[in-house]
Design a protein around this motif. Sequence first.
Motif, PDB file in Angstrom:
ATOM      1  N   SER A 140       0.830  -1.206   0.000  1.00 15.14           N
ATOM      2  CA  SER A 140       0.000   0.000   0.000  1.00 15.14           C
ATOM      3  C   SER A 140       0.866   1.258   0.000  1.00 15.14           C
ATOM      4  O   SER A 140       0.622   2.194  -0.773  1.00 15.14           O
ATOM      5  CB  SER A 140      -0.933  -0.003   1.207  1.00 15.14           C
ATOM      6  N   LEU A 141       1.875   1.283   0.869  1.00 12.91           N
ATOM      7  CA  LEU A 141       2.766   2.446   0.915  1.00 12.91           C
ATOM      8  C   LEU A 141       3.526   2.579  -0.390  1.00 12.91           C
ATOM      9  O   LEU A 141       3.800   3.692  -0.865  1.00 12.91           O
ATOM     10  CB  LEU A 141       3.737   2.317   2.095  1.00 12.91           C
ATOM     11  N   GLY A 142       3.896   1.446  -1.010  1.00 10.13           N
ATOM     12  CA  GLY A 142       4.587   1.483  -2.295  1.00 10.13           C
ATOM     13  C   GLY A 142       3.717   2.013  -3.410  1.00 10.13           C
ATOM     14  O   GLY A 142       4.229   2.501  -4.427  1.00 10.13           O
ATOM     15  N   ALA A 143       2.394   1.919  -3.255  1.00  8.11           N
ATOM     16  CA  ALA A 143       1.466   2.433  -4.258  1.00  8.11           C
ATOM     17  C   ALA A 143       1.150   3.909  -4.043  1.00  8.11           C
ATOM     18  O   ALA A 143       0.270   4.463  -4.714  1.00  8.11           O
ATOM     19  CB  ALA A 143       0.176   1.617  -4.241  1.00  8.11           C
ATOM     20  N   GLY A 144       1.845   4.547  -3.083  1.00  8.98           N
ATOM     21  CA  GLY A 144       1.646   5.965  -2.831  1.00  8.98           C
ATOM     22  C   GLY A 144       0.580   6.285  -1.807  1.00  8.98           C
ATOM     23  O   GLY A 144       0.186   7.442  -1.642  1.00  8.98           O
ATOM     24  N   ILE A 145       0.107   5.274  -1.096  1.00  8.11           N
ATOM     25  CA  ILE A 145      -0.907   5.477  -0.057  1.00  8.11           C
ATOM     26  C   ILE A 145      -0.203   5.748   1.266  1.00  8.11           C
ATOM     27  O   ILE A 145       0.674   4.985   1.671  1.00  8.11           O
ATOM     28  CB  ILE A 145      -1.807   4.231   0.065  1.00  8.11           C
ATOM     29  N   THR A 146      -0.560   6.832   1.928  1.00  9.75           N
ATOM     30  CA  THR A 146       0.069   7.162   3.200  1.00  9.75           C
ATOM     31  C   THR A 146      -0.484   6.269   4.305  1.00  9.75           C
ATOM     32  O   THR A 146      -1.505   5.592   4.126  1.00  9.75           O
ATOM     33  CB  THR A 146      -0.172   8.635   3.556  1.00  9.75           C
ATOM     34  N   MET A 147       0.173   6.304   5.458  1.00  8.93           N
ATOM     35  CA  MET A 147      -0.283   5.483   6.578  1.00  8.93           C
ATOM     36  C   MET A 147      -1.683   5.887   7.032  1.00  8.93           C
ATOM     37  O   MET A 147      -2.527   5.030   7.331  1.00  8.93           O
ATOM     38  CB  MET A 147       0.697   5.592   7.748  1.00  8.93           C
ATOM     39  N   GLY A 148      -1.944   7.190   7.073  1.00 11.76           N
ATOM     40  CA  GLY A 148      -3.272   7.649   7.452  1.00 11.76           C
ATOM     41  C   GLY A 148      -4.334   7.201   6.466  1.00 11.76           C
ATOM     42  O   GLY A 148      -5.436   6.807   6.851  1.00 11.76           O
ATOM     43  N   GLN A 149      -4.013   7.258   5.171  1.00 13.61           N
ATOM     44  CA  GLN A 149      -4.953   6.799   4.157  1.00 13.61           C
ATOM     45  C   GLN A 149      -5.160   5.294   4.237  1.00 13.61           C
ATOM     46  O   GLN A 149      -6.257   4.792   4.004  1.00 13.61           O
ATOM     47  CB  GLN A 149      -4.443   7.192   2.775  1.00 13.61           C
ATOM     48  N   TYR A 150      -4.090   4.562   4.579  1.00 17.46           N
ATOM     49  CA  TYR A 150      -4.206   3.108   4.720  1.00 17.46           C
ATOM     50  C   TYR A 150      -5.206   2.762   5.820  1.00 17.46           C
ATOM     51  O   TYR A 150      -6.048   1.875   5.648  1.00 17.46           O
ATOM     52  CB  TYR A 150      -2.838   2.515   5.040  1.00 17.46           C
ATOM     53  N   MET A 151      -5.117   3.465   6.940  1.00 19.43           N
ATOM     54  CA  MET A 151      -5.998   3.162   8.061  1.00 19.43           C
ATOM     55  C   MET A 151      -7.457   3.472   7.745  1.00 19.43           C
ATOM     56  O   MET A 151      -8.360   2.771   8.190  1.00 19.43           O
ATOM     57  CB  MET A 151      -5.564   3.954   9.301  1.00 19.43           C
ATOM     58  N   THR A 152      -7.717   4.518   6.974  1.00 18.37           N
ATOM     59  CA  THR A 152      -9.094   4.927   6.693  1.00 18.37           C
ATOM     60  C   THR A 152      -9.627   4.367   5.383  1.00 18.37           C
ATOM     61  O   THR A 152     -10.799   4.569   5.058  1.00 18.37           O
ATOM     62  CB  THR A 152      -9.192   6.459   6.652  1.00 18.37           C
ATOM     63  N   ALA A 153      -8.799   3.662   4.626  1.00 18.12           N
ATOM     64  CA  ALA A 153      -9.215   3.179   3.310  1.00 18.12           C
ATOM     65  C   ALA A 153     -10.220   2.053   3.406  1.00 18.12           C
ATOM     66  O   ALA A 153     -10.298   1.330   4.411  1.00 18.12           O
ATOM     67  CB  ALA A 153      -7.990   2.712   2.520  1.00 18.12           C
TER      68      ALA A 153
END
Length: 329
Positions: free
Chosen positions: A88-101
């Motif tokens: 997810s982080l490698g796809a440009g998703i931040t940690m905050g976005q990962y948690m709320t996705a």
Amino acid sequence: MAPHPHTSFISHDAMAASLGLGSLASPAFLGLTGATALGLAGNRLLESALSNTEEEALDGFPRSRWLMSVGIQALVFPPLFYLSLSSSLGAGITMGQYMTAAAWQLPGLGKWYLYALFGSQTRDMCPMPAAASTLMKVHHWLVVSACVLSLFVPQGFGLFMAGSFILELGSLCFNLRVLYPGSKSIEVLYQVVMFASNLAAVAGGVGLLMMPEIPLWMKVLFFAADVGVCTGRQLHAFKDAGLIGARAKAASPGSAAEITAARPGAASAYCRKASTRRAPLRIAAFGLVAVPALISRQLRPTAPDGFRPASGGRWMVSRQLPRGGGGSW
């Protein structure tokens, strides 16, 4: 500018293709059934390898099942959860976005941990041993139901995965405690990790309640299951430590009146010992209530200068701005 956390990182067409709603060939369906098949195959291999051995039953399950659970929790879950984060982080998703996705907003590799968690439960449910405790049966059904429902939650799938992984760390220590009840180091590890994982999971449940895109019925369902599971786990840990239940009564030397009659002046010492035994209960109760409340307060948005709160967790301009000003943030 970084995308808003609620922005879809993957299109809705990709969402439909990812989940394949209504399609038995969807990646999610294949992932869940494939993990179940692997778990059942693992059970069969263990049974074949130990066919000539009379296994000890622990809470209705053969000892080998508990050992397999420890192996999955220690060797399979951590790398798969890391794979979910790194992809997810490698796809440009931040940690905050990962948690709320939502599930469909994350790469396909981001859901492999969920499939493994689902399979680790369903492998024990086809069929569930009749001798298994009611608590164990309810636990398995709750986890399986939550895994499926999380795929359809419009927000917070990453938080669910992180929270479930933390809970599995506590479950790993519980399984070790069941397998090796005479180990003092495992007993201490179990008490520390179980309390920390329950506290973190309840705090995560508070975070889930604050996500505006999740329907109220989903919030109530997930939070009730979260608090219920954590409460049951922690009460079991307290019983294991002798703080409550039969062990606490067995360890009690008698009432204060009985002690005073036998040894005058000893009642105060008895009360001090009783208070010491109850201290961890007080600390745990305070932590389970206070820490999530503090986190909720810290996460509560504050209004910037000149803004007023509006519906949907947004802030609207409440004063006249220079020419062309106005809008929302």
